[in-house]
Design an enzyme around this catalytic site. Structure first.
Site, PDB file in Angstrom:
ATOM      1  N   GLN A  20       8.802   0.473  12.184  1.00  0.00           N
ATOM      2  CA  GLN A  20       8.306   1.801  11.802  1.00  0.00           C
ATOM      3  C   GLN A  20       6.798   1.820  11.972  1.00  0.00           C
ATOM      4  OE1 GLN A  20       8.252   2.236   7.630  1.00  0.00           O
ATOM      5  NE2 GLN A  20       8.146   4.461   7.625  1.00  0.00           N
TER       6      GLN A  20
ATOM      7  N   SER B  96       1.923   3.722   9.202  1.00  0.00           N
ATOM      8  CA  SER B  96       0.664   3.438   8.506  1.00  0.00           C
ATOM      9  C   SER B  96      -0.435   3.066   9.488  1.00  0.00           C
ATOM     10  CB  SER B  96       0.846   2.289   7.514  1.00  0.00           C
ATOM     11  OG  SER B  96       1.847   2.602   6.592  1.00  0.00           O
TER      12      SER B  96
ATOM     13  N   GLU C  51      14.095   5.598   3.999  1.00  0.00           N
ATOM     14  CA  GLU C  51      13.492   4.305   3.684  1.00  0.00           C
ATOM     15  C   GLU C  51      13.592   4.034   2.187  1.00  0.00           C
ATOM     16  OE1 GLU C  51       9.246   3.978   4.451  1.00  0.00           O
ATOM     17  OE2 GLU C  51       9.404   1.802   4.533  1.00  0.00           O
TER      18      GLU C  51
ATOM     19  N   GLU D 153       3.062   4.680  -7.578  1.00  0.00           N
ATOM     20  CA  GLU D 153       2.293   5.862  -8.022  1.00  0.00           C
ATOM     21  C   GLU D 153       2.726   7.085  -7.207  1.00  0.00           C
ATOM     22  OE1 GLU D 153       0.779   2.938  -7.189  1.00  0.00           O
ATOM     23  OE2 GLU D 153       0.393   2.291  -9.236  1.00  0.00           O
TER      24      GLU D 153
HETATM   25  C1  LIG Z   1       5.399  -5.539   2.715  1.00  0.00           C
HETATM   26  C2  LIG Z   1       4.948  -4.253   3.323  1.00  0.00           C
HETATM   27  C3  LIG Z   1       5.586  -3.763   4.439  1.00  0.00           C
HETATM   28  C4  LIG Z   1       5.163  -2.572   5.030  1.00  0.00           C
HETATM   29  N1  LIG Z   1       5.811  -2.157   6.165  1.00  0.00           N
HETATM   30  C5  LIG Z   1       5.374  -1.034   6.797  1.00  0.00           C
HETATM   31  C6  LIG Z   1       5.978  -0.643   8.028  1.00  0.00           C
HETATM   32  O1  LIG Z   1       6.897  -1.281   8.534  1.00  0.00           O
HETATM   33  N2  LIG Z   1       5.504   0.449   8.658  1.00  0.00           N
HETATM   34  C7  LIG Z   1       4.497   1.210   8.126  1.00  0.00           C
HETATM   35  O2  LIG Z   1       4.146   2.214   8.750  1.00  0.00           O
HETATM   36  N3  LIG Z   1       3.904   0.860   6.951  1.00  0.00           N
HETATM   37  C8  LIG Z   1       4.315  -0.255   6.282  1.00  0.00           C
HETATM   38  N4  LIG Z   1       3.732  -0.640   5.106  1.00  0.00           N
HETATM   39  C9  LIG Z   1       2.597   0.126   4.620  1.00  0.00           C
HETATM   40  C10 LIG Z   1       2.880   0.931   3.355  1.00  0.00           C
HETATM   41  O3  LIG Z   1       3.692   2.039   3.643  1.00  0.00           O
HETATM   42  C11 LIG Z   1       1.526   1.335   2.783  1.00  0.00           C
HETATM   43  O4  LIG Z   1       0.864   0.149   2.401  1.00  0.00           O
HETATM   44  C12 LIG Z   1       1.664   2.252   1.598  1.00  0.00           C
HETATM   45  O5  LIG Z   1       2.154   3.494   1.996  1.00  0.00           O
HETATM   46  C13 LIG Z   1       0.332   2.438   0.863  1.00  0.00           C
HETATM   47  O6  LIG Z   1      -0.692   2.767   1.746  1.00  0.00           O
HETATM   48  P1  LIG Z   1      -2.071   1.968   1.736  1.00  0.00           P
HETATM   49  O7  LIG Z   1      -1.760   0.522   1.781  1.00  0.00           O
HETATM   50  O8  LIG Z   1      -2.932   2.551   2.797  1.00  0.00           O
HETATM   51  O9  LIG Z   1      -2.707   2.257   0.302  1.00  0.00           O
HETATM   52  P2  LIG Z   1      -3.499   3.550  -0.146  1.00  0.00           P
HETATM   53  O10 LIG Z   1      -2.764   4.788   0.293  1.00  0.00           O
HETATM   54  O11 LIG Z   1      -4.913   3.423   0.284  1.00  0.00           O
HETATM   55  O12 LIG Z   1      -3.383   3.441  -1.723  1.00  0.00           O
HETATM   56  C14 LIG Z   1      -4.244   2.596  -2.495  1.00  0.00           C
HETATM   57  C15 LIG Z   1      -3.915   2.793  -3.971  1.00  0.00           C
HETATM   58  O13 LIG Z   1      -4.137   4.181  -4.339  1.00  0.00           O
HETATM   59  C16 LIG Z   1      -2.969   4.730  -4.923  1.00  0.00           C
HETATM   60  N5  LIG Z   1      -2.832   6.134  -4.506  1.00  0.00           N
HETATM   61  C17 LIG Z   1      -2.988   6.616  -3.246  1.00  0.00           C
HETATM   62  N6  LIG Z   1      -2.758   7.943  -3.232  1.00  0.00           N
HETATM   63  C18 LIG Z   1      -2.440   8.307  -4.503  1.00  0.00           C
HETATM   64  C19 LIG Z   1      -2.111   9.544  -5.140  1.00  0.00           C
HETATM   65  N7  LIG Z   1      -2.048  10.682  -4.433  1.00  0.00           N
HETATM   66  N8  LIG Z   1      -1.841   9.540  -6.480  1.00  0.00           N
HETATM   67  C20 LIG Z   1      -1.902   8.363  -7.201  1.00  0.00           C
HETATM   68  N9  LIG Z   1      -2.232   7.153  -6.647  1.00  0.00           N
HETATM   69  C21 LIG Z   1      -2.483   7.140  -5.329  1.00  0.00           C
HETATM   70  C22 LIG Z   1      -1.811   3.919  -4.379  1.00  0.00           C
HETATM   71  O14 LIG Z   1      -0.693   3.954  -5.252  1.00  0.00           O
HETATM   72  C23 LIG Z   1      -2.440   2.522  -4.299  1.00  0.00           C
HETATM   73  O15 LIG Z   1      -2.366   1.885  -5.555  1.00  0.00           O
HETATM   74  C24 LIG Z   1       4.108  -1.829   4.474  1.00  0.00           C
HETATM   75  C25 LIG Z   1       3.470  -2.309   3.329  1.00  0.00           C
HETATM   76  C26 LIG Z   1       3.882  -3.505   2.755  1.00  0.00           C
HETATM   77  C27 LIG Z   1       3.175  -3.996   1.532  1.00  0.00           C
END
Ligand SMILES: Cc1cc2nc3c(=O)[nH]c(=O)nc-3n(C[C@H](O)[C@H](O)[C@H](O)COP(=O)(O)OP(=O)(O)OC[C@H]3O[C@@H](n4cnc5c(N)ncnc54)[C@H](O)[C@@H]3O)c2cc1C
Length: 417
Positions: free
Chosen positions: A133, A136, A251, A385
């Site tokens: 997928q 991100s 998902e 969250e």
């Molecule tokens: C093991 C693993 C596998 C993954 N696999 C995939 C994959 O296959 N393909 C893919 O595309 N992505 C993948 N991801 C990515 C995952 O979808 C993102 O890490 C996730 O959506 C969070 O985005 P970010 O890491 O950019 O954090 P951010 O969006 O920057 O968030 C940082 C913090 O802010 C909080 N936050 C953000 N927005 C809000 C809000 N509106 N209200 C309250 N709190 C908020 C979040 O909860 C978090 O604690 C994977 C992640 C992990 C850990």
């Protein structure tokens, strides 16, 4: 058809054509079909066994006939799952091909052409084609609609440039689900389109990212003038956000634990540890293990209930309940499993190899690895969250979070870099 006092009759979900016979398949009949599958094909031969399972409509019973299903109610899949426990080898769909089975298959059934269904579905189920997928990006995680990877039309193809991150199993995938910006002058939710991309295409580069378990289960993926076929667009041009939401809902259902049999999955690891180590503990630990068992059962029933309302393609926002519950439960299970081991739980077993697994570690069987891997569950597929926000807004009807960029052209939204 097998008759029996416990038979519950289920009318096929596929609408009957005028004058045609409506197929009626009972729960006992489904059981009999699974037993026949186990008798006919060696379960140790994964491709043969699962290929036959697909051909006999037992892969996703709620999918149409000829597409791995029988057009039944999705809840009948629990019957298949329970019966398959008797096979010589039991496969965990989500561990085998989490994105292919959990997300791509239901999406393809909803949006894919016949050619795509013919080409992809069976090989997804057998695990011959692993999928990833590509959502991100370094600047787009929870707010995935702000993604910046560009796709520009060139005749029958699109040329893709940009970077994705955290791409689980990108290094072993043959195909990926790509969300990309096709019109930067539209607001962020409107200028996205959605593609199936061949991961072996020129211009697609996959680089490993190591995680806390020591494994590089996920990756960075760079697109440099990579070409994607227009006929592999899912949904209409500019409608990528709706397809992406459908993907995320599937998902969340997949990560929420799917259809499991009683006592299987993460709770099984704690129970095994408990059986071997209960002499180390008193009633307090027994209560803790029992509480986790109860929560696991509640989750299992919640997922079963969600199944009964889910359509063959896209589940509702209720899928977020299972995702949130399972993420928090599995972290607690991981912690308890180590505590049950007593002092041994403080030692990580020798060897912390930096390796590249061929499947996602969602089915971690040893308590040490499970403890580490489960930390990611409240991030992947949307953080806890964000799940709470979705449940608040879309299930409970609470006021939406303020969004100042919703109607602004994506190209006009201020951003870093
Ligand atoms: C093991 C693993 C596998 C993954 N696999 C995939 C994959 O296959 N393909 C893919 O595309 N992505 C993948 N991801 C990515 C995952 O979808 C993102 O890490 C996730 O959506 C969070 O985005 P970010 O890491 O950019 O954090 P951010 O969006 O920057 O968030 C940082 C913090 O802010 C909080 N936050 C953000 N927005 C809000 C809000 N509106 N209200 C309250 N709190 C908020 C979040 O909860 C978090 O604690 C994977 C992640 C992990 C850990």
């Amino acid at each position: 058809m097998v008759a029996g006092s416990r038979a519950r009759w289920v009318r096929a979900a596929v609408p009957a054509r005028k004058g045609s016979i409506v197929t009626v398949i009972s729960e006992d009949d489904v059981r009999a079909r699974v037993r026949a599958l186990i008798a006919d094909v060696d379960a140790n031969d994964r491709v043969a066994f699962r290929g036959t399972q697909f051909d006999r409509g037992l892969a996703w019973v709620h999918f149409p006939e000829g597409r791995g299903g029988l057009g039944l109610s999705p809840k009948m899949q629990t019957v298949v799952a329970a019966e398959l426990q008797n096979a010589a080898r039991v496969y965990d769909d989500i561990a085998l091909n989490p994105i292919g089975i959990g997300m791509a298959a239901p999406l393809l059934v909803t949006y894919g052409s016949d050619e795509m269904l013919d080409r992809f579905l069976r090989r997804i189920f057998t695990g011959e084609d692993i999928w990833c997928q590509l959502f991100s990006e370094p600047g787009a995680g929870s707010d995935v609609a702000s993604l910046a990877t560009r796709a520009v039309r060139d005749g029958d193809e699109w040329i893709v440039n940009g970077q994705k991150v955290w791409t689980t199993l990108g290094h072993v995938s043959n195909f990926g689900l790509l969300a990309a910006r096709t019109d930067p002058d539209q607001p962020k939710h409107k200028g996205m389109s959605y593609f199936v991309v061949d991961m072996h295409e020129a211009g697609v580069e996959v680089r490993p990212l190591f995680q806390i378990t020591g494994e590089a289960e996920f990756n960075e993926v760079f697109f440099t003038d990579a070409r994607v076929r227009h006929e592999y667009m899912l949904g209409q041009e500019g409608d990528g956000w709706n397809v992406a939401v459908a993907t995320l809902m599937n998902e969340r259902v997949a990560l929420g634990g799917g259809v499991r049999s009683r006592g299987s999955g993460p709770i099984e690891v704690v129970l095994e540890a408990w059986r071997d180590n209960q002499h180390l503990h008193g009633p307090a630990m027994r209560d803790r293990v029992a509480q986790l068992w109860i929560r696991s059962e509640v989750l299992r029933f919640t997922n079963q209930r969600a199944r009964t309302v889910a359509k063959a393609g896209t589940p509702g926002p209720e899928g977020s309940i299972g995702k949130l519950l399972s993420a928090e439960l599995n972290k607690d299970i991981g912690e308890c499993a180590l505590d049950v081991l007593g002092a041994a739980g403080m030692l990580h077993p020798a060897g912390y190899p930096m390796d590249r697994p061929s499947h996602a570690g969602l089915d971690a069987r040893d308590p040490y690895r499970m403890f580490l891997r489960m930390r990611a569950q409240s991030i992947e597929g949307g953080t806890s969250e964000v799940m709470r926000n979705i449940l608040g807004e879309r299930v409970l009807g609470l006021p939406k979070e303020p969004a100042t960029d919703r109607d602004l052209a994506w190209s006009k939204v201020p951003r870093n870099g």
